[in-house]
Design an enzyme around this catalytic site. Structure first.
Site, PDB file in Angstrom:
ATOM      1  N   ASP A   1       0.977  -1.238   0.041  1.00 30.50           N
ATOM      2  CA  ASP A   1      -0.029  -0.099  -0.149  1.00 30.50           C
ATOM      3  C   ASP A   1       0.775   1.312   0.054  1.00 30.50           C
ATOM      4  OD1 ASP A   1      -2.571   1.115  -0.079  1.00 30.50           O
ATOM      5  OD2 ASP A   1      -2.603   1.083   1.929  1.00 30.50           O
TER       6      ASP A   1
ATOM      7  N   ASN B   1     -11.089  -2.574  -5.020  1.00 28.20           N
ATOM      8  CA  ASN B   1     -10.425  -1.812  -5.880  1.00 28.20           C
ATOM      9  C   ASN B   1     -10.977  -1.314  -7.349  1.00 28.20           C
ATOM     10  OD1 ASN B   1      -7.096  -2.773  -4.839  1.00 28.20           O
ATOM     11  ND2 ASN B   1      -8.193  -1.117  -4.020  1.00 28.20           N
TER      12      ASN B   1
END
Ligand code: IPE
Ligand code: IPE
Ligand code: MG
Length: 239
Positions: A10, A58
């Site tokens: 991330d 996502n």
């Protein structure tokens, strides 16, 4: 050493934004961090490495960002499959396949086939992955009312994720980018994983960061519900 390391990669977007660049620039840099990390894990003789590349949530992102990410996966597979073969790395992709484009699906199948006999490390890339969806899928495969064991359930989870079985549970889970959450990643397999959160943004993650996470892992005492080393064991027959 941890047998299975999982990484929530991330921070690509924030890394790019703070440099005045588009988020997709962060993803391209992130792809280089993937290469470095895979090489480092192989050098450290890690048995299995699972990388979270794209979550099922996502898909909420802008179309242009999704397209850039999918293009990066295709390029990664095209560029790295041969190197995986040379380095004995089996590459598999876990997650749903039905929402991926045909070209990417074929590239995944080709990489999996080319590396199927590699035995030195298992690299699993999670794409369109949701742990909760995998658990639901596994439960529906096994059907209602069945008396299934954890082992049977793990097999059904692997089938749901298109994953070959035989991968041990996660020992060490690393999340970069400073957030401290799981974001629907490997919820079943991380039951006793040691969690290490790194403030480092993923594009800057390097071999020394992987080594630092492993050192932290080695400092931890894993008890699995037992009492650990500090309590003296009761003398046999003393009851
Ligand atoms: C991780 O970086 C990559 C993917 C989720 C595909 P992000 O894109 O989430 O980056 P941040 O968290 O916004 O910085
Ligand atoms: C998790 O990161 C998914 C990947 C790293 C691929 P996100 O950036 O999507 O997670 P949230 O939204 O911050 O929880
Ligand atoms: Mg993020």
């Amino acid at each position: 050493m941890p047998r299975h390391i999982a990484v929530i990669m991330d921070g690509n977007g924030r890394w790019a934004t703070t440099r005045g660049r588009p988020r997709t620039f962060g993803h391209a840099s992130g792809a280089r961090a993937v290469k470095r990390t895979v090489e480092a894990a192989r050098r450290l003789e890690i048995e299995a490495l699972t990388l979270y590349a794209f979550s099922s949530d996502n898909w909420r992102r802008p179309d242009t960002e999704i397209a850039a990410l999918m293009a990066l996966f295709r390029r990664y597979l095209a560029a790295e499959t041969e190197r995986c073969v040379e380095n004995g790395i089996r590459l598999t992709v876990i997650g749903r396949r039905d929402r991926l484009g045909g070209t990417l699906r074929r590239a995944i199948a080709a990489s999996e086939e080319a590396t199927a006999e590699c035995r030195d490390m298992h690299l699993r890339v999670a794409v369109d992955y949701s742990a909760r969806d995998m658990i639901l899928d596994a439960a529906s495969r096994l059907g209602a009312g069945g008396q299934f064991t954890r082992e049977k359930f793990s097999e059904a989870m692997a089938a749901a994720a298109h994953a070959p079985g035989g991968v041990p549970d996660v020992d060490l889970l690393i999340r970069t980018g400073g957030e401290q959450r799981l974001s629907d990643f490997l919820l079943w397999e991380c039951a006793y994983a040691e969690l290490v959160f790194s403030p480092r943004m993923w594009p800057e993650f390097a071999e020394r960061d992987l080594e630092a996470a492993i050192t932290e892992f080695q400092r931890r005492e894993r008890r699995f519900g037992d009492v650990g080393d500090e309590a003296p064991a009761a003398a046999i027959g003393s009851a």
